[in-house]
Design an enzyme around this catalytic site. Structure first.
Site, PDB file in Angstrom:
ATOM      1  N   HIS A 262      -2.526 -12.195  -6.776  1.00  0.00           N
ATOM      2  CA  HIS A 262      -3.189 -11.067  -6.129  1.00  0.00           C
ATOM      3  C   HIS A 262      -4.202 -11.591  -5.119  1.00  0.00           C
ATOM      4  CE1 HIS A 262      -2.354  -7.834  -9.422  1.00  0.00           C
ATOM      5  NE2 HIS A 262      -1.292  -8.604  -9.205  1.00  0.00           N
TER       6      HIS A 262
ATOM      7  N   GLU B  42      -7.340 -10.964  -4.539  1.00  0.00           N
ATOM      8  CA  GLU B  42      -8.665 -11.347  -5.029  1.00  0.00           C
ATOM      9  C   GLU B  42      -8.628 -12.694  -5.751  1.00  0.00           C
ATOM     10  OE1 GLU B  42      -8.357  -6.784  -5.199  1.00  0.00           O
ATOM     11  OE2 GLU B  42      -7.052  -8.480  -5.609  1.00  0.00           O
TER      12      GLU B  42
ATOM     13  N   CYS C 206      -7.560  -4.591  -9.571  1.00  0.00           N
ATOM     14  CA  CYS C 206      -6.911  -4.280 -10.846  1.00  0.00           C
ATOM     15  C   CYS C 206      -7.727  -4.936 -11.967  1.00  0.00           C
ATOM     16  CB  CYS C 206      -5.475  -4.807 -10.846  1.00  0.00           C
ATOM     17  SG  CYS C 206      -5.345  -6.610 -10.965  1.00  0.00           S
TER      18      CYS C 206
ATOM     19  N   CYS D 185      -7.870  -8.793 -11.738  1.00  0.00           N
ATOM     20  CA  CYS D 185      -8.752  -9.268 -10.674  1.00  0.00           C
ATOM     21  C   CYS D 185     -10.217  -9.012 -11.008  1.00  0.00           C
ATOM     22  CB  CYS D 185      -8.367  -8.617  -9.353  1.00  0.00           C
ATOM     23  SG  CYS D 185      -6.755  -9.175  -8.749  1.00  0.00           S
TER      24      CYS D 185
END
Length: 188
Positions: free
Chosen positions: A53, A55, A115, A118
């Site tokens: 992801h 992040e 999410c 993250c």
């Protein structure tokens, strides 16, 4: 750069991720005092790694930038890296008086609300601020439904959507005892 310019860069990275077929519409930047330290993009489709992801990618890159002697840090170098111990903040519920500073003092800008995975990485990184552009509902509308994960974490273990069960606590206890008994352990 101001906050809007930093968000613009995070969004530019998100659009680029989609246009290149690397992953979903997620981009992130980590900055301190308006200066970008690292950039990250969703690369799940590029790598097949569900943890790629924006992040998380951004946090990994920031750590590489801030630890130029990496990729490994010797015990002698820890106080000159993101592992430098700093006192816990006043009012913190943390039981450990000092922890590694990690990304304390930095801010993260991301195209979509992080999410749960993250957000956990952000907490562990000790990032001070998170700024996001699209909220949970907007993210849900385009097919990335993270809201259920936030809800699932609030349930007792036996009621979660993924089977979670403790097994052989004495084995984990051995590893925990090893950590607890290490006189030079470095809290992070």
């Amino acid at each position: 750069m101001d906050k809007k310019a930093l968000m613009n860069e995070a969004t530019r990275l998100a659009v680029q991720s989609v246009e290149n077929g690397w992953g979903g519409p997620f981009g992130a930047v980590i900055a301190k005092n308006g200066d970008i330290v690292a950039r990250g993009q969703n690369r799940v489709l590029l790598t097949g790694d569900p943890t790629a992801h924006a992040e998380v990618e951004c946090i990994r890159k920031a750590i590489q930038v801030l630890n130029p002697d990496g990729p490994t840090i010797s015990p002698d170098e820890q106080n000159h890296a993101t592992l430098q111990l700093v006192p816990r903040p006043p009012g913190s519920p943390d039981r450990v008086p000092e922890r590694a500073r990690m990304l304390l003092g930095y801010s993260l800008y991301t195209a979509g609300i992080p999410c749960p995975m993250c957000m956990s990485a952000i907490y562990w990184s000790r990032i001070d601020d998170v700024y996001y552009s699209s909220d949970l509902e907007a993210t849900r509308e385009i097919g990335f439904d993270d809201a259920f994960q936030y809800e699932d974490f609030g349930r007792p273990l036996a009621e979660r959507s993924i089977h979670v069960e403790q097994l052989s606590p004495e084995l984990g206890g051995q590893a925990y005892a090893t950590w607890s008994g290490k006189p030079d352990r470095h809290p992070y």
